[in-house]
Write a protein that holds these residues in place. Structure first.
Motif, mmCIF file in Angstrom:
data_model
loop_
_atom_site.group_PDB
_atom_site.id
_atom_site.type_symbol
_atom_site.label_atom_id
_atom_site.label_comp_id
_atom_site.label_asym_id
_atom_site.label_seq_id
_atom_site.Cartn_x
_atom_site.Cartn_y
_atom_site.Cartn_z
ATOM 1 N N ASP A 94 20.009 -68.496 55.144
ATOM 2 C CA ASP A 94 20.472 -67.473 54.219
ATOM 3 C C ASP A 94 19.599 -66.230 54.362
ATOM 4 O O ASP A 94 18.406 -66.260 54.051
ATOM 5 C CB ASP A 94 20.407 -68.012 52.786
ATOM 6 C CG ASP A 94 20.884 -67.009 51.755
ATOM 7 O OD1 ASP A 94 21.487 -65.992 52.141
ATOM 8 O OD2 ASP A 94 20.648 -67.252 50.560
ATOM 9 N N GLN A 152 17.831 -65.104 51.120
ATOM 10 C CA GLN A 152 16.683 -65.948 50.815
ATOM 11 C C GLN A 152 15.494 -65.582 51.702
ATOM 12 O O GLN A 152 14.366 -65.468 51.220
ATOM 13 C CB GLN A 152 17.045 -67.417 50.998
ATOM 14 C CG GLN A 152 15.882 -68.366 50.775
ATOM 15 C CD GLN A 152 16.283 -69.808 50.971
ATOM 16 O OE1 GLN A 152 17.262 -70.256 50.392
ATOM 17 N NE2 GLN A 152 15.544 -70.527 51.773
ATOM 18 N N PHE A 157 8.818 -64.122 45.953
ATOM 19 C CA PHE A 157 10.123 -63.814 45.384
ATOM 20 C C PHE A 157 10.003 -62.746 44.301
ATOM 21 O O PHE A 157 10.731 -61.749 44.313
ATOM 22 C CB PHE A 157 10.745 -65.099 44.809
ATOM 23 C CG PHE A 157 12.002 -64.864 44.029
ATOM 24 C CD1 PHE A 157 13.218 -64.699 44.670
ATOM 25 C CD2 PHE A 157 11.978 -64.817 42.645
ATOM 26 C CE1 PHE A 157 14.377 -64.479 43.944
ATOM 27 C CE2 PHE A 157 13.130 -64.604 41.914
ATOM 28 C CZ PHE A 157 14.337 -64.436 42.569
ATOM 29 N N ASN A 192 19.642 -76.957 51.581
ATOM 30 C CA ASN A 192 19.118 -75.608 51.364
ATOM 31 C C ASN A 192 18.531 -75.107 52.674
ATOM 32 O O ASN A 192 17.329 -75.112 52.868
ATOM 33 C CB ASN A 192 18.037 -75.619 50.278
ATOM 34 C CG ASN A 192 18.614 -75.883 48.924
ATOM 35 O OD1 ASN A 192 19.765 -75.578 48.674
ATOM 36 N ND2 ASN A 192 17.818 -76.448 48.048
ATOM 37 N N GLN A 237 20.719 -66.744 42.614
ATOM 38 C CA GLN A 237 21.048 -67.955 43.364
ATOM 39 C C GLN A 237 19.836 -68.460 44.144
ATOM 40 O O GLN A 237 19.600 -69.670 44.220
ATOM 41 C CB GLN A 237 22.220 -67.699 44.295
ATOM 42 C CG GLN A 237 23.522 -67.504 43.561
ATOM 43 C CD GLN A 237 24.653 -67.060 44.476
ATOM 44 O OE1 GLN A 237 24.467 -66.859 45.672
ATOM 45 N NE2 GLN A 237 25.834 -66.902 43.901
ATOM 46 N N VAL A 238 19.071 -67.553 44.711
ATOM 47 C CA VAL A 238 17.849 -67.954 45.418
ATOM 48 C C VAL A 238 16.866 -68.574 44.421
ATOM 49 O O VAL A 238 16.249 -69.612 44.697
ATOM 50 C CB VAL A 238 17.209 -66.765 46.169
ATOM 51 C CG1 VAL A 238 15.840 -67.128 46.730
ATOM 52 C CG2 VAL A 238 18.129 -66.291 47.287
ATOM 53 N N ARG A 252 17.880 -72.080 43.663
ATOM 54 C CA ARG A 252 17.483 -73.026 44.725
ATOM 55 C C ARG A 252 15.995 -73.329 44.651
ATOM 56 O O ARG A 252 15.574 -74.479 44.830
ATOM 57 C CB ARG A 252 17.867 -72.467 46.093
ATOM 58 C CG ARG A 252 19.365 -72.493 46.352
ATOM 59 C CD ARG A 252 19.687 -72.272 47.807
ATOM 60 N NE ARG A 252 19.333 -70.964 48.290
ATOM 61 C CZ ARG A 252 20.166 -69.916 48.352
ATOM 62 N NH1 ARG A 252 21.405 -70.042 47.929
ATOM 63 N NH2 ARG A 252 19.765 -68.770 48.822
#
Length: 149
Positions: free
Chosen positions: A55, A58, A83, A51, A104-105, A108
């Protein structure tokens, strides 16, 4: 009052379609805090891509450049908080691909949370769970709104 009831009644099929089952969330890695099944433990032993913090989505959503695979347990509640704050601020302009990228973030984040959650105090675990739930609520509300429009 009667018209509000009719609108809510009309929205029920859309709300039901927007519901995601717990099994589906577990499969996608978006629901954590439950005991892992043997199948999910087998998946965890398989090699995973790192990870990395490269990104850009992200970085934007978490408002920082962090490698989630190495994030400490005490960092996670603030990462979830950043977030969800970004999600709250920008959700009205997001398209479905942007919601998917945010999901998707979150997946993770949830992977790392699952690895370290037992080291967090109960209050922090509850905060994280509420942030996870809020994301899914906001996403579901957007889907219902788009169906109604």
């Amino acid at each position: 009052m009667k018209s509000a009831f009719i609108i809510l009644l009309a929205a029920l099929p859309f709300a039901a379609a927007a519901q995601t089952t717990q099994a589906e969330l577990l499969r996608r890695g978006e629901l954590t805090g439950t005991r892992p099944s043997a199948r999910s433990q087998a998946r965890q032993t398989a090699p995973r891509p790192a990870n990395t913090a490269s990104d850009p989505v992200q970085q934007h959503l978490l408002q920082t450049d962090v490698n989630l695979a190495q994030a400490s347990a005490d960092q996670l509640p603030s990462l979830y908080e950043r977030f969800i704050a970004t999600t709250r601020d920008e959700r009205r302009q997001w398209t479905y691909p942007q919601w998917d990228a945010a999901g998707q973030v979150l997946a993770r984040l949830n992977q790392r949370y699952e690895q370290v959650r037992t080291t967090l105090p109960l209050e922090e675990r509850l905060r994280v769970r509420s942030f996870q739930g809020e994301f899914h609520t906001l996403r579901g509300a957007r889907q219902v709104k788009d169906k109604l429009d």
